[in-house]
Enzyme design. Structure first.
Site, short mmCIF file in Angstrom:
data_model
loop_
_atom_site.label_atom_id
_atom_site.label_comp_id
_atom_site.label_asym_id
_atom_site.label_seq_id
_atom_site.Cartn_x
_atom_site.Cartn_y
_atom_site.Cartn_z
N ALA A 103 -69.94 7.79 60.29
CA ALA A 103 -68.91 8.81 60.41
C ALA A 103 -69.56 10.18 60.62
CB ALA A 103 -68.04 8.84 59.16
N LYS A 104 -69.04 10.90 61.57
CA LYS A 104 -69.49 12.29 61.76
C LYS A 104 -68.64 13.15 60.83
CE LYS A 104 -70.64 15.50 65.53
NZ LYS A 104 -72.10 15.50 65.37
N ALA A 105 -69.03 13.10 59.55
CA ALA A 105 -68.21 13.67 58.48
C ALA A 105 -68.67 15.08 58.12
CB ALA A 105 -68.28 12.77 57.25
#
Length: 311
Positions: free
Chosen positions: A162-164
């Site tokens: 995830a590009k969190a």
């Protein structure tokens, strides 16, 4: 759009389905994502080409945004097609023929605390002109990198695919440490000491004419990384996706970072060791040239990677 601070620019930001004047695109100070970091985002670039402004690999970026939201249990209240159209729309509204797009998905301010429920899921998309990530000369001369004392996320500590939002604390601390030590960027190792990636980039090395890059365990699956792998295969290079040790980078013939912001950026030095000749190597140059020719519309291949801003 003016060059003033980001809060005070002119233009428009797409916010929850509407184009809002830039200075009015605000959220409350108790916005849940501001406090706890649960949100996701993308970095997307549009380039001016002979066929007009085009967004590079927009579908892949938008799909990754939805994947990130799924991992974080955020239900985006728009379809992929709606957000693809919104990214085109915001470029047109800001009269940009090329620039950087920042879609972000974030939780609202309806409640506070780790147990907060029934929070709204919001989406905004901003765009602005983005010059070279580094000095333009760095594309040929390369950059100076330092191995970070901060470890990259472990696969069971953070959701690495995830590009969190919150996960970038790790990157910011590592980058500041590298810059304080006189370097341009940081190289981050995983929890077992193997090379992972940069603070916002994937890494490649070249040895004896073959290309090596870390396998995707704790690394974000970069879209520029994938683009470079496609080019490398088209040129017939042997590619190894595997664990890489830091000392392998020291003795590499070439090394480079890839990313939407960084594009294709040679590494000339790591931890005081000169990499290869101390500047961009021939394989890096070949792949870098392919990349810029592709994004700027000078290659006929992969037309599906380009989305025209104007229909």
């Amino acid at each position: 759009m003016s060059d003033s601070s980001f809060a005070e620019r002119e233009g428009f930001i797409w916010l929850n389905g509407e184009l809002v004047p830039w200075r009015e695109a605000r959220v409350h100070v108790l916005t849940h994502t501001l406090h706890y970091g649960v949100g996701c985002f993308e970095g997307v670039r549009a380039y001016d080409t002979p066929r007009g402004p085009q967004i590079f690999r927009l579908m892949e970026h938008t799909t990754r945004l939805f994947d990130s939201a799924q991992i974080l249990m955020l239900k985006i209240p728009y379809s992929r097609d709606e957000l693809i159209e919104a990214q085109r729309e915001v470029l047109v509204a800001n009269d940009l023929r090329e620039g950087y797009l920042r879609p972000i998905v974030f939780l609202g301010s309806e409640a506070m605390g780790l147990r907060a429920e029934d929070l709204s899921v919001n989406v905004s998309i901003a765009c602005w002109p983005w010059p070279d990530y580094m000095d333009a000369d760095a594309r040929e001369a390369g950059i100076k990198v330092r191995t970070s004392s901060y470890t990259r996320h472990h696969v069971n500590i953070a959701m690495c695919k995830a590009k969190a939002n919150g996960q970038y604390i790790n990157s910011i601390l590592a980058l500041r440490e590298a810059q304080d030590g006189g370097a341009d960027e940081a190289l981050m190792l995983d929890n077992e000491g193997y090379v992972a990636e940069g603070t916002g980039e994937n890494i490649f090395i070249v040895k004896n004419g073959e290309i090596h890059t870390p396998e995707l365990t704790s690394c974000l699956p970069g879209i520029t990384r994938d683009t470079i792998l496609v080019f490398a295969r088209e040129h017939g290079y042997t590619i190894h996706e595997r664990r890489i040790t830091r000392d392998e980078v020291y003795v590499a013939d070439e090394a480079f970072f890839t990313g939407t912001a960084a594009e294709v950026l040679p590494i000339r030095e790591l931890d005081g060791r000169t990499i290869g000749t101390g500047r961009r190597g021939p394989i890096t140059e070949t792949l870098q040239t392919c990349y810029f020719d592709q994004v700027r519309g000078r290659r006929e291949a992969h037309p599906d990677w380009h989305t025209s801003v104007f229909v």
